[in-house]
Scaffold this motif. Structure first.
Motif, mmCIF file in Angstrom:
data_model
loop_
_atom_site.group_PDB
_atom_site.id
_atom_site.type_symbol
_atom_site.label_atom_id
_atom_site.label_comp_id
_atom_site.label_asym_id
_atom_site.label_seq_id
_atom_site.Cartn_x
_atom_site.Cartn_y
_atom_site.Cartn_z
ATOM 1 N N SER A 100 32.398 30.534 38.579
ATOM 2 C CA SER A 100 33.206 30.791 39.671
ATOM 3 C C SER A 100 34.567 31.303 39.253
ATOM 4 O O SER A 100 34.877 32.263 39.963
ATOM 5 C CB SER A 100 33.346 29.248 40.163
ATOM 6 N N HIS A 101 35.391 30.739 38.362
ATOM 7 C CA HIS A 101 36.753 31.378 37.852
ATOM 8 C C HIS A 101 36.611 32.634 37.742
ATOM 9 O O HIS A 101 37.438 33.629 37.956
ATOM 10 C CB HIS A 101 37.417 30.432 37.098
ATOM 11 N N LEU A 102 35.542 32.805 36.570
ATOM 12 C CA LEU A 102 35.800 34.285 36.039
ATOM 13 C C LEU A 102 35.235 35.183 37.034
ATOM 14 O O LEU A 102 35.838 36.512 37.044
ATOM 15 C CB LEU A 102 34.781 34.357 34.849
ATOM 16 N N SER A 103 34.277 35.067 37.818
ATOM 17 C CA SER A 103 33.808 35.972 38.983
ATOM 18 C C SER A 103 34.916 36.266 39.931
ATOM 19 O O SER A 103 35.193 37.452 40.285
ATOM 20 C CB SER A 103 32.907 35.070 39.948
ATOM 21 N N HIS A 104 35.781 35.413 40.158
ATOM 22 C CA HIS A 104 37.167 35.775 41.071
ATOM 23 C C HIS A 104 38.171 36.827 40.277
ATOM 24 O O HIS A 104 38.611 37.560 40.902
ATOM 25 C CB HIS A 104 37.983 34.442 41.391
ATOM 26 N N ILE A 105 38.238 36.606 38.845
ATOM 27 C CA ILE A 105 39.163 37.437 38.245
ATOM 28 C C ILE A 105 38.336 38.957 38.154
ATOM 29 O O ILE A 105 38.992 39.897 38.569
ATOM 30 C CB ILE A 105 39.320 37.009 36.748
ATOM 31 N N SER A 106 37.163 38.851 38.049
ATOM 32 C CA SER A 106 36.359 40.140 37.804
ATOM 33 C C SER A 106 36.471 40.933 38.998
ATOM 34 O O SER A 106 36.813 42.095 39.193
ATOM 35 C CB SER A 106 35.049 40.031 37.475
ATOM 36 N N SER A 107 36.417 40.149 40.241
ATOM 37 C CA SER A 107 36.388 40.744 41.440
ATOM 38 C C SER A 107 38.007 41.420 41.962
ATOM 39 O O SER A 107 37.871 42.488 42.453
ATOM 40 C CB SER A 107 35.972 39.645 42.341
ATOM 41 N N PHE A 108 38.846 40.313 41.612
ATOM 42 C CA PHE A 108 40.296 40.790 42.003
ATOM 43 C C PHE A 108 40.416 42.157 41.076
ATOM 44 O O PHE A 108 40.987 42.979 41.698
ATOM 45 C CB PHE A 108 41.138 39.928 41.562
ATOM 46 N N MET A 109 40.258 42.338 39.965
ATOM 47 C CA MET A 109 40.767 43.129 39.120
ATOM 48 C C MET A 109 39.804 44.523 39.428
ATOM 49 O O MET A 109 40.341 45.773 39.191
ATOM 50 C CB MET A 109 40.577 42.939 37.462
ATOM 51 N N LEU A 110 38.476 44.262 39.709
ATOM 52 C CA LEU A 110 37.798 45.549 40.236
ATOM 53 C C LEU A 110 38.601 46.128 41.750
ATOM 54 O O LEU A 110 38.632 47.502 41.511
ATOM 55 C CB LEU A 110 36.311 44.869 40.620
ATOM 56 N N GLY A 111 38.787 45.233 42.313
ATOM 57 C CA GLY A 111 39.317 45.651 43.643
ATOM 58 C C GLY A 111 40.899 46.305 43.306
ATOM 59 O O GLY A 111 41.234 47.471 43.707
ATOM 60 N N LYS A 112 41.565 45.814 42.386
ATOM 61 C CA LYS A 112 42.876 46.534 41.908
ATOM 62 C C LYS A 112 42.504 47.782 41.177
ATOM 63 O O LYS A 112 43.286 48.794 41.652
ATOM 64 C CB LYS A 112 43.505 45.429 40.556
ATOM 65 N N THR A 113 41.690 48.054 40.301
ATOM 66 C CA THR A 113 41.245 49.240 39.682
ATOM 67 C C THR A 113 40.996 50.225 40.637
ATOM 68 O O THR A 113 41.395 51.133 40.578
ATOM 69 C CB THR A 113 39.853 48.944 38.564
#
Lengths: 286, 286
Positions: free
Chosen positions: A181-194
């Motif tokens: 759960s927690h890693l999925s949120h970071i990977s998603s937030f950073m993909l959006g940021k990129t």
């Protein structure tokens, strides 16, 4: 049964929505630090009565669904007020710190540490939906520290909402949940940021992004107020998952740089087994 | 109108499914390197006739939906056979190499370079669905190199399927699509890999993973045979996106290590604007 929901957003709101549907005799009281959310919850019919901590002595069942940093602060106060037959459940995405904070509380036996694995990327009272918990897993930690008859009372409610129960210790919970759960949120937030950083012209994103991108960045819509304290409380585990994720991405980049497309095929082919692993995970409405 | 679909899987199969629905008079011919897929497509009613390249002289409209490395090899042969009033469209997720490979082909004016931004994580004839292209964007490259009356013929078909058309040069297409599609697939595959590696006991994943994880790793179910050549053809752009993504993840990890949770809140809050960017992206059925 007097049910008190403390923090009336997606999680707490969906919870009492179903309780009222399954147990019409239950009276639903709402407490929220945000008076507008409380008004909205009343207007939406999520709660029947606005309440404050001074009313908590009337509570038979309390669900605490607020950010995990607030949960650690508020739970001891809540337990101080409730009567001996009242069970207090949290819904936090971290368990170790919360359980430690209550370890020596005189009313520890009134507390049941819970993490219902359910939610959407939306938040606030208007995000509450029916059946959010149907078929979902509720992870309960340190069940042995909760009075048996209060365990029974809570399980009856969870089962009426259609939840599967799984018991785990807080340490194992926080480690595993960091991965799924927690890693999925970071990977998603950073993909959006990129992508946002690159695409100065958002029109391009809109025109070229498909459902694959939307699905992968969906969690980047999540509430920072809810997620910042989760990352803070589970910092060590989250950093471990980030280290491994960054390493895997770096290895993939190395394969690209080395033109090792056979290796890239293998990487993807091995990961395809996620299909069978995920089969049967109940999806939330969006 | 004789419609030939070369490569009868999710993309080609969904395409002819809709064509037959909108233009019942169209005759649908299928060509596939995999005889089982061809049989399956016939059994599913996706195609009406099995065909080979020797039948292509009868074709009025050809959709080529095969892996992009095969597209580069096969398109010149296909163009050699078709008659002067036949339009040949591809559906590849890369455009630069394909356009370059055909730049000097005597039948270049019969080719329309297309990338319909549509799909699901599934593949093969059985993955074909109705209405996959409704409301989706079809990116057309180097439109000026296609005979005008053949552009018109193709647009008529695309519009009958409900597609929005957008014109772009191949270089810009490949750069932008690396961000909104190719990178999402890598982030998803590596997330799946990271969790699979960690969770020796898959039961834990099943019990603890929620819809958020499922949504974020959804693309890790995608076909390696389709995606390996995409990464190969768009290597330079994909490496650029990977560099930026890895940097953003590394920066996020630094914020965690520095206990800068205000910074972490800001990162997530800034990225929340993805909500408004994504609003209106049509989602595919899954």
């Amino acid at each position: 049964m007097n049910v008190f929901v403390i923090g009336i957003g997606l999680i707490g709101g969906s919870f009492v929505k179903d309780i009222k549907a399954k147990m019409p005799e239950a009276k639903i009281f709402g407490i929220d630090a945000n008076p507008e959310h409380l008004e909205e919850a009343l207007a939406l019919g999520l709660i029947e009565y606005k309440a404050t901590y001074s009313d908590l002595d009337k509570a038979d069942f309390v669900i605490v669904s607020i950010p995990v940093n607030a949960t650690v602060k508020e739970l001891p106060k809540i337990l101080d007020i409730v009567h001996d037959d009242c069970v207090v459940c949290d819904a936090g995405s971290t368990k170790e710190l919360i359980c430690r904070a209550l370890a020596n509380h005189p009313k520890r036996r009134n507390f049941l540490a819970c993490h219902p694995i359910a939610g959407t990327e939306f938040s606030g009272p208007s995000a509450a939906i029916n059946g959010l918990y149907q078929g979902k897993t509720n992870i309960i930690c340190e069940v042995e520290k909760t009075a048996f008859k209060l365990q029974e009372k809570a399980l009856e409610v969870f089962q009426s909402l259609g939840m599967r129960i799984r018991y785990m210790n807080p340490k194992a919970h926080d480690k595993h949940i960091a991965y799924v759960s927690h890693l999925s949120h970071i990977s998603s937030f950073m993909l959006g940021k990129t992508v946002i950083e690159k695409e100065k012209n958002e029109r391009d994103i809109f025109d070229m992004a498909g459902s694959g991108f939307e699905s992968t960045v969906r969690l980047a819509k999540s509430s920072p107020a809810m997620w910042t304290p989760i990352f803070e409380q589970n910092k060590e585990n989250v950093i471990d998952t980030l280290n491994e994720y960054i390493q895997n991405l770096t290895d993939f980049r190395e394969l690209l740089l080395a033109d090792d497309f056979e290796g890239i095929y293998k990487e993807m082919n091995n990961t395809n087994k996620i299909k069978s692993i995920l089969k049967g995970i109940p999806l939330n409405k969006k």
